[in-house]
Design an enzyme around this catalytic site. Structure first.
Site, mmCIF file in Angstrom:
data_model
loop_
_atom_site.group_PDB
_atom_site.id
_atom_site.type_symbol
_atom_site.label_atom_id
_atom_site.label_comp_id
_atom_site.label_asym_id
_atom_site.label_seq_id
_atom_site.Cartn_x
_atom_site.Cartn_y
_atom_site.Cartn_z
ATOM 1 C CE LYS A 156 -46.256 -25.077 19.527
ATOM 2 N NZ LYS A 156 -47.078 -23.840 19.665
ATOM 3 C CB ILE A 157 -40.922 -25.972 12.524
ATOM 4 C CG1 ILE A 157 -41.628 -24.623 12.711
ATOM 5 C CG2 ILE A 157 -40.435 -26.136 11.083
ATOM 6 C CD1 ILE A 157 -40.710 -23.417 12.584
ATOM 7 N NE ARG A 237 -33.942 -17.459 14.884
ATOM 8 C CZ ARG A 237 -35.171 -17.606 14.426
ATOM 9 N NH1 ARG A 237 -35.360 -17.963 13.158
ATOM 10 N NH2 ARG A 237 -36.222 -17.411 15.197
ATOM 11 C CD GLU A 266 -31.470 -13.488 7.328
ATOM 12 O OE1 GLU A 266 -32.592 -13.066 7.619
ATOM 13 O OE2 GLU A 266 -31.222 -14.699 7.160
ATOM 14 C CG HIS A 298 -35.778 -14.904 6.935
ATOM 15 N ND1 HIS A 298 -34.729 -14.660 7.789
ATOM 16 C CD2 HIS A 298 -36.748 -15.455 7.700
ATOM 17 C CE1 HIS A 298 -35.045 -15.029 9.014
ATOM 18 N NE2 HIS A 298 -36.267 -15.528 8.983
ATOM 19 C CG PHE A 301 -42.228 -15.635 7.426
ATOM 20 C CD1 PHE A 301 -43.282 -14.750 7.603
ATOM 21 C CD2 PHE A 301 -41.124 -15.213 6.707
ATOM 22 C CE1 PHE A 301 -43.232 -13.458 7.083
ATOM 23 C CE2 PHE A 301 -41.062 -13.928 6.182
ATOM 24 C CZ PHE A 301 -42.120 -13.044 6.375
#
Length: 334
Positions: A156-157, A237, A266, A298, A301
């Protein structure tokens, strides 16, 4: 239902704000803990029905056994990825649910923001002008029009990224183990082999899941097959990229720029204020020395819409579990 108690780990103020608001229609008892869930903190779960965790919590076999012992009935991930959960250890003991998608637009738009910032040196220009330096030396970019983008993974992304890049007039190549031929036709990109993608792409963006096959898909060998001056973007990722290899590529100028929203180690740093500490991770510290590398914590989102969707889906998952409904977002070991 009102008596159901949920322990949240690795929480920030924005988590509390969104979950408290969303919980008005459920009435769960929520408790927020700032530390990550780990073997050192799992004792805090005693007396709770659910633990709600995030990407950097460590839900290994020992943690799962202790959660079971403490009476926890459900592990609710407020994220899509679940590589940090030992699903095999959880099988038959505690159910695990996740948020499979929250806002593909958020991650896709951040991906393109990294590309544009690196290409047009916006980060350098911003700092330069603030110091009264209005020169253009060293800020030259390139037209994205008619350049080639290589997209690894076409979920989707990635499809939204492709739509945006189409708007720039870019040629888009893609690789996916399971090609979506319908999307290929509708969006006008072309599936190719990984090797062809590496050889022809001016910009490579990673959008594939982390599996045994994709771990370190960007490594010294794959970089050697890429065009000189390639730009690499990773909003997927951290362990899709072997950091040592990308540092070598940057030093030799094989890689002209890198935009990284994730990093393979991370856990200790991302989402935390480390401004008063020394970064002891040598690879992360080295990445941060390059002026043609942008590392974001990160962050891809992190939009209002995404957080709203995360909270709604997470609490909905928990509600369905306790009402005995079918849980669409359950993850099971296979």
């Amino acid at each position: 239902m009102v008596n159901m108690k949920i322990a949240f780990f690795d929480t920030k103020q924005y988590d509390e704000n969104f979950f408290n608001n969303a919980n008005k229609k459920y009435g769960f008892k929520l408790k927020y803990f700032k530390p990550h869930l780990s073997e050192d903190t799992v004792a805090l779960s005693k007396g709770y029905d659910v633990v709600c965790v995030f990407v950097n919590d460590d839900i290994n076999k020992n943690v799962i056994n202790k959660l079971k012992e403490n009476g926890v009935k459900l592990i609710a991930l407020r994220c899509a990825g679940y590589n940090n959960v030992d699903l095999e250890a959880a099988k038959g003991k505690i159910k695990v649910v996740r948020v499979p998608s929250y806002s593909p637009y958020a991650v896709a738009e951040h991906t393109v923001a990294l590309i544009m910032t690196l290409n047009r040196k916006i980060h350098k220009s911003y700092l330069r002008v603030r110091e009264g330096n209005f020169t253009l030396n060293g800020l030259m970019g390139f037209d994205m029009h008619k350049k080639t983008a290589g997209i690894i993974g076409t979920g989707k992304i990635a499809k939204i990224v492709i739509k945006i890049l189409n708007g720039f007039g870019m040629d888009v190549l893609a690789y996916d183990k399971y090609p979506d031929k319908k999307a290929e036709k509708e969006l006008g990109f072309r599936y190719v082999t990984l090797k062809e993608l590496y050889c022809k792409s001016d910009i490579i963006s990673l959008h594939c899941p982390l599996t045994t096959e994709t771990k370190y898909i960007i490594n010294e060998e794959s970089i050697s097959n890429m065009k000189d001056g390639v730009m690499i973007i990773n909003t997927g990722r951290g362990k899709l990229i072997d950091t040592k290899s990308i540092i070598k590529g940057l030093k030799t100028k094989k890689i002209s720029a890198a935009g990284l929203d994730v990093y393979e180690e991370e856990d200790e740093y991302f989402f935390e204020d480390m401004s008063g500490e020394i970064i002891t991770d040598d690879l992360l510290a080295r990445l941060l020395t390059f002026n043609n590398v942008i590392v974001t914590s990160h962050q891809a989102f992190f939009t209002k819409e995404a957080l709203y969707n995360i909270t709604e889906t997470t609490l909905g998952n928990i509600d369905s579990f306790f009402k005995g409904k079918i849980i669409e977002n359950e993850i099971e070991y296979e």
